[in-house]
Structures are given as C-alpha cells and as structure tokens.
Design an enzyme around this catalytic site. Structure first.
Site, PDB file in Angstrom:
ATOM      1  CD  GLU A 154      13.336   3.848   7.458  1.00  8.27           C
ATOM      2  OE1 GLU A 154      13.398   4.686   8.385  1.00  8.27           O
ATOM      3  OE2 GLU A 154      13.171   4.153   6.282  1.00  8.27           O
TER       4      GLU A 154
ATOM      5  N   GLY B  48       7.451   4.661   7.998  1.00  4.95           N
ATOM      6  CA  GLY B  48       6.599   5.817   8.271  1.00  4.95           C
ATOM      7  C   GLY B  48       6.924   6.385   9.633  1.00  4.95           C
ATOM      8  CB  SER B  49       5.014   8.631  11.791  1.00  3.23           C
ATOM      9  OG  SER B  49       3.815   7.894  11.868  1.00  3.23           O
ATOM     10  CB  THR B  50       8.209   6.986  15.860  1.00  2.00           C
ATOM     11  OG1 THR B  50       9.491   6.982  15.219  1.00  2.00           O
ATOM     12  CG2 THR B  50       8.316   6.274  17.190  1.00  2.00           C
ATOM     13  CD  GLU B  51       0.878   9.599  15.954  1.00  3.25           C
ATOM     14  OE1 GLU B  51       1.447  10.377  15.171  1.00  3.25           O
ATOM     15  OE2 GLU B  51      -0.321   9.690  16.272  1.00  3.25           O
TER      16      GLU B  51
ATOM     17  CB  CYS C 199      13.261   8.641   7.766  1.00  2.45           C
ATOM     18  SG  CYS C 199      14.110   7.644   6.545  1.00  2.45           S
TER      19      CYS C 199
ATOM     20  N   GLY D  83       4.192   3.392  13.689  1.00  5.13           N
ATOM     21  CA  GLY D  83       5.003   2.190  13.930  1.00  5.13           C
ATOM     22  C   GLY D  83       4.614   1.526  15.246  1.00  5.13           C
TER      23      GLY D  83
ATOM     24  CD  GLU E   9      10.888  12.239  11.600  1.00  6.12           C
ATOM     25  OE1 GLU E   9       9.827  11.715  11.972  1.00  6.12           O
ATOM     26  OE2 GLU E   9      11.684  11.673  10.834  1.00  6.12           O
TER      27      GLU E   9
ATOM     28  CE  LYS F 282      -1.808   2.709   3.139  1.00  3.71           C
ATOM     29  NZ  LYS F 282      -1.850   4.022   2.472  1.00  3.71           N
TER      30      LYS F 282
HETATM   31  P1  NDP Z   1       2.441   7.740   8.566  1.00  5.85           P
HETATM   32  O1  NDP Z   1       3.295   6.947   9.445  1.00  5.85           O
HETATM   33  O2  NDP Z   1       1.163   8.251   9.102  1.00  5.85           O
HETATM   34  O3  NDP Z   1       2.125   6.920   7.231  1.00  5.85           O
HETATM   35  C1  NDP Z   1       2.989   6.006   6.609  1.00  5.85           C
HETATM   36  C2  NDP Z   1       2.147   4.977   5.863  1.00  5.85           C
HETATM   37  O4  NDP Z   1       1.342   4.231   6.785  1.00  5.85           O
HETATM   38  C3  NDP Z   1       1.162   5.576   4.873  1.00  5.85           C
HETATM   39  O5  NDP Z   1       1.013   4.701   3.789  1.00  5.85           O
HETATM   40  C4  NDP Z   1      -0.103   5.644   5.711  1.00  5.85           C
HETATM   41  O6  NDP Z   1      -1.242   5.719   4.914  1.00  5.85           O
HETATM   42  C5  NDP Z   1      -0.041   4.359   6.476  1.00  5.85           C
HETATM   43  N1  NDP Z   1      -0.793   4.344   7.737  1.00  5.85           N
HETATM   44  C6  NDP Z   1      -1.248   5.397   8.469  1.00  5.85           C
HETATM   45  N2  NDP Z   1      -1.874   4.947   9.581  1.00  5.85           N
HETATM   46  C7  NDP Z   1      -1.805   3.599   9.556  1.00  5.85           C
HETATM   47  C8  NDP Z   1      -2.239   2.556  10.437  1.00  5.85           C
HETATM   48  N3  NDP Z   1      -2.862   2.818  11.582  1.00  5.85           N
HETATM   49  N4  NDP Z   1      -1.993   1.272  10.104  1.00  5.85           N
HETATM   50  C9  NDP Z   1      -1.325   0.979   8.979  1.00  5.85           C
HETATM   51  N5  NDP Z   1      -0.899   1.919   8.099  1.00  5.85           N
HETATM   52  C10 NDP Z   1      -1.117   3.214   8.387  1.00  5.85           C
HETATM   53  O7  NDP Z   1       3.253   8.930   8.015  1.00  5.85           O
HETATM   54  P2  NDP Z   1       2.678  10.169   7.232  1.00  5.85           P
HETATM   55  O8  NDP Z   1       2.909   9.835   5.849  1.00  5.85           O
HETATM   56  O9  NDP Z   1       1.314  10.584   7.554  1.00  5.85           O
HETATM   57  O10 NDP Z   1       3.640  11.284   7.827  1.00  5.85           O
HETATM   58  C11 NDP Z   1       3.535  11.736   9.171  1.00  5.85           C
HETATM   59  C12 NDP Z   1       4.888  11.872   9.783  1.00  5.85           C
HETATM   60  O11 NDP Z   1       5.583  10.618   9.676  1.00  5.85           O
HETATM   61  C13 NDP Z   1       5.810  12.824   9.091  1.00  5.85           C
HETATM   62  O12 NDP Z   1       5.658  14.121   9.535  1.00  5.85           O
HETATM   63  C14 NDP Z   1       7.146  12.263   9.440  1.00  5.85           C
HETATM   64  O13 NDP Z   1       7.547  12.740  10.679  1.00  5.85           O
HETATM   65  C15 NDP Z   1       6.951  10.811   9.549  1.00  5.85           C
HETATM   66  N6  NDP Z   1       7.396  10.065   8.395  1.00  5.85           N
HETATM   67  C16 NDP Z   1       8.520   9.329   8.489  1.00  5.85           C
HETATM   68  C17 NDP Z   1       8.983   8.646   7.403  1.00  5.85           C
HETATM   69  C18 NDP Z   1      10.195   7.844   7.425  1.00  5.85           C
HETATM   70  O14 NDP Z   1      10.714   7.528   6.361  1.00  5.85           O
HETATM   71  N7  NDP Z   1      10.686   7.426   8.555  1.00  5.85           N
HETATM   72  C19 NDP Z   1       8.309   8.714   6.134  1.00  5.85           C
HETATM   73  C20 NDP Z   1       7.099   9.468   6.133  1.00  5.85           C
HETATM   74  C21 NDP Z   1       6.684  10.094   7.231  1.00  5.85           C
HETATM   75  P3  NDP Z   1      -1.757   7.190   4.454  1.00  5.85           P
HETATM   76  O15 NDP Z   1      -0.647   7.815   3.715  1.00  5.85           O
HETATM   77  O16 NDP Z   1      -2.895   6.926   3.606  1.00  5.85           O
HETATM   78  O17 NDP Z   1      -2.088   7.911   5.729  1.00  5.85           O
END
Ligand code: NDP
Length: 795
Positions: free
Chosen positions: A266, A244-247, A300, A249, A397, A192
């Site tokens: 990651e 994606g985000s730590t939250e 990141c 994660g 971050e 996804k």
């Molecule tokens: P998220 O962690 O919210 O999203 C990453 C992915 O996970 C997206 O595909 C998102 O879908 C999906 N997702 C969101 N919620 C859930 C869930 N509960 N269960 C499973 N999958 C989920 O990051 P964001 O893209 O919204 O960015 C927010 C913050 O995350 C940024 O400000 C940054 O700090 C951090 N980030 C870190 C990254 C890294 O490489 N370490 C990369 C991107 C963001 P959808 O996009 O549809 O919400």
C-alpha cells in the site's frame, strides 16, 4: 483583554487534554522499552536504542530498542512456533481473541488516542474520533471474519508467518489494518512500526498480554528501515505486508522476487479531488479541509490535487482561502485545533523543499496570514494555483498540507487530468448530479472513489491502489485473500503432467492431416502479421519430427502488440452479458473444429488422439465456465458504517501480458487467456514455445467470433526473451507467467519499475486438466482489481 475585544475576536481558549495516564504508561517502562517477542518484553541483542519525540514540543518521550538480525530471528521463530497451535484452536476461539482485543482497545481508547497524538503530532480530535474508533472497528469486523473463515472461505488456508511493516502517519490504524485480518485468518505476525511512531504498537503489545493472547501470535519489533529489510529477507517469513513510500515498496518487490513470498503493498498517491460546477461549494470546502489538512496532509490518499471546473474555480479558491484563514493550528493535545505538527524535521524539510520548487517552477503560493507555533515542527496549510499538470508539485507526493489546484473545462478533460499520474490510490468526485458522478467514477484509475465525501474508511470496505500506488487490498472480503492461499496450491507439482504417447508412425500421419509446411504468423491488432525481424523457427514434435515453422517475435513485435492492446477501448466497457456472448461464440467455433485442434495437439505432443480430444473438450468446457461467470463474478455492496453504500467493483487491470505454460498447448492457452479477457483486459500472449500451433491456429477462431481487434494479441518466439520485454514494458499493467523458477523471479524483479500486478508459478506446475487447479474464481481475482465506490445513501 477587554470583554469587547473578546467578543470581536471570539478566539477559542486552549482546551488541553491530560497526558497523565500516558506519562504513567511511559514511566511503567522507565521510558525505555523492550521488544515484544513471544509474549514477553525482551531486551534488544544490540543494546542500542533511539529516541522517539513529541513533534509538537520536540520533547523526548522514550527510548526505543533497535532490533537487529538476531532479534528479527527470535521474533520470526516465535511466530513460526506459535503457528500450529493458533491454526488448531479453530475459527471460533480466534474470533473470541479478536473480540477481546477490540473490547480492550475500546476500554483504553483515550490512552491510545493521547499516546498517538503525542508521538505523531496529530490532533487529539482525530486520534480520538477517527483513528482509535476505526482500530476497534477493525478488530470487531475481523472477529466476525475469523468466525466465518471455515464456512465462507473453506477453499483457502492461512499463509503462515506474516512480516508487516507500517508507516508513521496512522501508526495504530495501520497496525490494526494489518494485524486484524492476518490473525483472523490463522496467521501469526511479526510487525515493525515506523521509527518515528512506535509507542501505540508497544501499548498494543500490552493489550495482547492483558487478554492472554497465546505467546508468539503477535510480535512487535522496533527499529529503522534496516530492521524492516531484515524482516523482508527472512527465509521463514511467508508474506510481507507493507505500507509506506512507493520507493521502498519497489525495493521490497525486488527483494522478494522469486522467493514465493506473498506480497501486498500500500504505497503513495497523488489523489485527485474533482469539483464540477454544480457541486455544493460549501460542502466542497469542508471536503477539501478533510482531504488535505486532515493529519497535516500526511495521508497516502490525501486529495492533494484539486481539479476544479473553470467556471467556478475563482469562486472556490476564494472560499477555500477564507476557510484556511480560520483553521487553527497548535499542540496536538489541544482539543480545539484543526492541525497539529508534522511528524519529524526530515518530513518538514521535504515539504519545504517541494514548496520552494513549486514557487521556482512558476506556481502561485497562498498561505493564511496567521503564523505557526514556533515550538514544534509545524507547516501552514498551503494552496498553489497557476499550476501546470507536468510541474513537480502536480506530480510528486508532497505528504504535507499542500494543495495543488488546477482547472478543467470539459468532463473529458477532468478525467484526463485526474489520470495524469503514476499513482492510483483514490479520487473524490463532487457534483450534485449522481449520473455525472457515476459516469466519472469508473473512468478514474484508482482503488477508491469517494462521491461527495473523502477520506472515509471502514473495515468492511477494501482499500488499496492501482498502478504505482501498489497492489492488494486491506479491509473487506477482498482484503482477506491477502492472508490466505488456495488449498488447491498444495496440488501443484514439481513436474508437468505426463500425457500418454503414441507410436512415431501414427503421430506422423496425424501431422500430415493438418498440413505440416505452413508457417504460422503472429496476431496483432486483429491482423495476422509477419515478425519484424523476418525470422522463423522450426518447431519439432516431442518425437523430433518436423511440425512446422513459427514466427520469431522480438521487442518490436511486443511493442506493436502492446500498442494494439491499448488502442482497443471497446472490450473493457462491454457488459458481462456482451462479453459472455463473445466467449460462447469462441467455444462454439472451437467445438466445430474440435477434430482439427485435437489433431494439432497430437502432431505436437505425440499423445493419443483420445487424450488430445479430452484436452479440446475441457477447453470448450472451460470457455463455457468463464462465459457463465462473465456476468456473475461481481463485487459486493459493502455494509460500511457511514451513510454510504460502498460498491466493490472488480475492474480490468488494463493491458496484461500472459506467458503461457509450455505443456497443455491448447488448454494452457485457454485457461490463462480466457479468464483475463473475461475481466475486460486486453492481452499480449506468448504461447507455449515448444508447442505454439494451438495458439496460432486459434486466431482463426478469434477472427470469426466477434473478438474486437487488439483484445487478444499473440506473439510467438523465445518465451524467456519475450517475457523479459513484457515485464519491462511500462505500458503493460499486469503479467502472468507460467514457466521456470528463474523465469518467475525475473518477471517479478522486472515488473517492479511500474508496479505491475504479477502472478507467477515459481516453477510449480498445474494440472490444467484438473478443474480445481486450472479454473475458478482465483483466476478471475488475479485478472481484476477492486475499486470501492462510496456513494451517499440513507441519512
Ligand atoms: P518509508 O516507506 O521509508 O517507510 C515505511 C516503513 O518501512 C517504515 O516502517 C520504515 O522504517 C520501513 N522501511 C524503510 N526502508 C525499508 C526497507 N528497505 N525495507 C523494509 N522496510 C523499510 O516511508 P517514510 O516513513 O520514511 O516516509 C517517506 C515517504 O513515504 C513520505 O514522504 C511519504 O511520501 C511516503 N509515505 C507513504 C505512506 C502511505 O501510507 N502510503 C505512509 C508513510 C509514508 P523506518 O520508519 O524506521 O524508516
């Protein structure tokens, strides 16, 4: 404009890249996409769509389907159905498919680059010269691993159906980092992409069709976070790989707890960019540009904290400001710009809010004099000075083009500042003194250390975090293990092994020979200690005979043990050879007391003396194995494509909790504790609850074998209660648990708060007597984390 003025300003004219082919691609789907399931474009069950936009112009690019539960189900079912055939076609055929994907990506590289820039807002210079070449390289490199799987990784097999969730900052690159190793190792995938940037994943689906990839091997479903959560929860998914985000994660760690789904995360970072006074400052300035203004800082591993030696701080800030003044910002398709737009309004708001907080908290803001374009979501490059290490902008971050600068005086202070974060993704070290660089690199808690370079990536090197930046690696051989499981896992059973019992009367006499009325103390910080609560528990043998009493440890004892483990700083730094010496000494001392330890096993288990002796002998053998491995289990020098050597160094995780199995009282203790200390960790051990005396007798061996105080701490008592305290403890970095299914779930659940590395058995039992199940490099891998150190080398 007059010619004289042109000469004075030397301003670049726009150099727009054509979007014609992208428009054709979007038109070929009527600007309304479907889901890619089982090799076919499939309408979403909900018939719901959302829009994806160009952040530089706010123009709508296409409508994207929202996959719901039924669609996720369809995609997972397709992946599951495709799995046996994908496994059976064999390594070579899989390698050829990966090679074909790499070739096809190269052939369409400009189309991918333009589409990525339009959807994400990042400069075409980056997508064309960085993102897409890395994507192709990933498929080539992993075509090689697919070919080598059966010879180099023959003790491992595929995991199954992999759910992959990726973010918007490097949409196609993250797809490649996830899909290439997964399918190379024989898995099938449901991926996804992020809601903001789904288009290159959908173009990639077309590429899969073009090369004739078997249906169902790769499925692409689009949607919001809810779609991701549905994929995470799906029962037929065997592993989740998330960036994606730590939250989020942490949400996923909790959602998968106890399900035995494999997991790699990651997550975010707040990486230090450390500049010592002897660094080449002009190179540093270009490094800073790459560290924090590459991809508008939405990286990141962005070097978002500039830590600079005080003696050169003002000089460096001046140079950085001068460079910021010359950065060019504009439409992502303009070939002559340095920075494009931020991905979406919500991200722009997050950046703006955090910058405001930085000003409110007293830091000094500096931005260049030029203004941003008005037609998209732009944010200017920003520098904060006068920042205190505890301020919000130094800790959180920002994920935007905002650099936060702090100064240090001594090397020690630099390390302290660098590690003053909950994250640990990367660090960048700048000095002309290679001795200094290589002294600092091991001290920084981060998965990647770049020396005199930054933000360099390659498929041959692992990438991933320490601490709350997540766990698991992508790239390198270390990344492959995320998509493999040991074949030995299939030998695990639902019941602990049965040992041959002897008669009750004989068992009593053996018990008396080791003295039955001794109360065992605990072992903390190299001292035998009484329990804080002042309680002891009676331990009976499996026949119900009284064996002795054991201290009943509580929360405070665990706290003291964790503190003792942290205060021992000597063990981790010892060489492999020095650790081996101590381990051999432990084995030697155990061999001297072989009979006594066997008697103790007989007394607790009522098993035959010969089988107890066998357990002691295998324990000695196992300690020898890890002593032998102490200076042989090493990483690799990765052949990365830049002018670097990349050292993959397995490092200690830190302080680790070990919850021992109840069965095999001595061997269960040895098989878990010894590999963990071999890798340089200090441990807090909860021994077998029903048979704790082999462990408590063992501290006499530790005391006489030169094991530093605090390396091994033993707390006896209720296994589940103490495991819970360990799992919740924020200063414990990793935990192994061998017990029930429920206990395993609890440990994974509670470990999410500080992202402990966990290894649990989900209620499955190992036969500790069997080498394939009870020892090996898989134990050392679980007890360490790889740091990739990039050192300049060659031209
Ligand atoms: P998220 O962690 O919210 O999203 C990453 C992915 O996970 C997206 O595909 C998102 O879908 C999906 N997702 C969101 N919620 C859930 C869930 N509960 N269960 C499973 N999958 C989920 O990051 P964001 O893209 O919204 O960015 C927010 C913050 O995350 C940024 O400000 C940054 O700090 C951090 N980030 C870190 C990254 C890294 O490489 N370490 C990369 C991107 C963001 P959808 O996009 O549809 O919400």
């Amino acid at each position: 404009m007059k010619i004289k003025e042109i000469y004075e300003t030397m301003s670049y004219g726009p150099a727009p890249e054509s979007a014609d082919e992208v428009i054709q691609f979007l038109d070929s789907h009527n600007k309304k996409f479907k889901l890619f399931i089982n090799g076919k474009w499939t309408k979403p069950s909900s018939n719901e769509y959302f829009e994806t936009i160009n952040p530089c112009t706010k123009e709508v690019l296409a409508k994207i389907p929202e996959a719901n539960e039924a669609d996720v189900n369809k995609a997972v079912t397709a992946a599951k159905k495709a799995l046996p055939e994908w496994v059976n076609i064999g390594a070579h055929k899989r390698a050829r498919y990966l090679y074909a994907l790499a070739r096809q990506i190269q052939k369409h590289s400009r189309l991918f680059a333009v589409l990525e820039s339009l959807d994400n807002g990042k400069p075409i210079r980056e997508t064309r010269d960085v993102d897409v070449p890395i994507v192709a390289r990933h498929f080539y490199h992993h075509a090689g691993w697919a070919q080598l799987k059966d010879s180099e990784l023959k003790d491992y097999k595929e995991v199954g159906v992999i759910g992959q969730i990726i973010p918007w900052n490097f949409p196609l690159m993250m797809l490649a980092w996830k899909i290439a190793p997964a399918i190379a190792m024989g898995n099938t995938v449901v991926l996804k992409p992020a809601e903001f940037t789904p288009l290159t994943a959908l173009l990639f689906a077309e590429i899969c069709q073009q090369i004739g990839l078997p249906n169902g091997v790769i499925n692409i479903i689009t949607g919001h976070g809810k779609t991701g959560a549905t994929l995470v929860d799906h029962k037929e998914v065997n592993k989740i790989a998330f960036t994606g985000s730590t939250e989020v994660g942490k949400i996923i760690r909790r959602a998968t707890a106890g399900t035995s789904k494999k997991l790699s995360l990651e997550l975010g970072g707040k990486s230090p960019f450390i500049v010592f006074e002897d660094a080449d400052l002009d190179s540093v300035v270009e490094g800073v540009v790459d560290a924090i203004w590459f991809n508008q800082g939405q990286v990141c591993c962005a070097g978002s904290r500039l830590l600079v030696q005080e003696s050169i701080a003002d000089k460096l800030y001046k140079k950085v400001k001068a460079r910021m003044e010359t950065l060019r910002m504009g439409n992502a398709l303009d070939k002559s710009i340095d920075m494009g737009a931020v991905v979406a309004p919500i991200q722009l708001k997050t950046i703006t809010d955090l910058v405001k907080q930085g000003i409110d908290e007293g830091s000094t803001l500096w931005q260049p004099s030029w203004s941003c374009p008005k037609d998209g979501y732009y944010y200017p490059p920003t520098l904060f000075t006068d920042v205190t290490p505890s301020s919000t902008i130094a800790q959180e971050e920002i994920f935007g083009p905002v650099l936060v600068a702090m100064s240090f005086r001594s090397h020690k202070e630099a390390v302290k500042l660098a590690n003053n974060t909950r994250y640990g993704l990367a660090c960048s070290i700048w000095t002309e003194n290679i001795n200094l660089a290589l002294d600092i690199a091991p001290q920084i808690k981060a998965g990647t250390a770049w020396i005199n370079c930054t933000n360099v990536f390659d498929a041959a090197a692992g990438f991933g975090g320490y601490r709350e930046s997540g766990f698991g690696r992508e790239g390198g051989i270390e990344g492959l293990y995320e998509y493999l499981k040991p074949k030995a896992d299939e030998l695990l059973s639902g019941e602990p092994i049965k040992v041959a019992k002897k008669s009750a009367s004989k068992a009593m006499s053996n018990g008396q020979s080791v003295g039955i009325d001794r109360t065992s103390k605990m072992y903390i910080g190299g001292k035998q200690t009484r329990p804080d609560g002042g309680y002891s528990t009676v331990v009976k043998s499996s026949n119900g005979d009284y064996v002795g009493e054991v201290s009943k440890g509580n929360r405070k004892d665990i706290r003291n043990a964790v503190e003792a483990a942290h205060s021992n700083t000597s063990w981790e730094g010892k060489t492999g050879h020095a650790k081996a010496q101590v381990l051999y000494y432990i084995a030697e001392n155990l061999a001297i007391r072989r009979d006594e330890f066997a008697n103790r096993i007989v007394q607790m288990t009522n098993q035959s003396k010969s089988s107890a002796l066998e357990e002691v002998d295998i324990s000695i053998d196992r300690i020898y194995y890890y002593a032998a491995m102490a200076d042989k289990y090493d990483g690799k020098v990765h052949h990365t494509i830049h002018s670097n050597v990349t050292l993959a160094m397995p490092e200690a995780i830190g302080v680790m909790g070990i919850v021992c199995p109840n069965e095999s009282p001595l061997l269960g203790f040895i098989s878990t504790v010894i590999p963990v200390i071999t890798m340089g960790n200090n441990v807090v051990v909860i021994p077998s609850e029903s048979m704790p005396f082999s462990a408590t007798d063992f501290y006499q061996i530790l005391e006489t074998s030169d094991v530093p105080a605090g390396t091994v701490n033993i707390v006896t008592g209720s296994k589940e209660e103490l495991a819970e305290v360990l799992a919740k403890h924020d200063d414990v970095d990793g935990i192994w648990y061998f017990g029930t299914k429920e206990g395993s779930k609890n440990v994974e659940l509670l470990s999410a708060d500080n992202m402990k590395r966990t290894w649990v058995n989900y209620g499955k039992y190992r036969n500790w007597l069997d080498k394939t199940q009870g020892e090996g490099t898989m134990f050392l891998r679980q007890a360490s984390q790889i740091k990739n150190i990039w050192i300049p080398y060659g031209e």
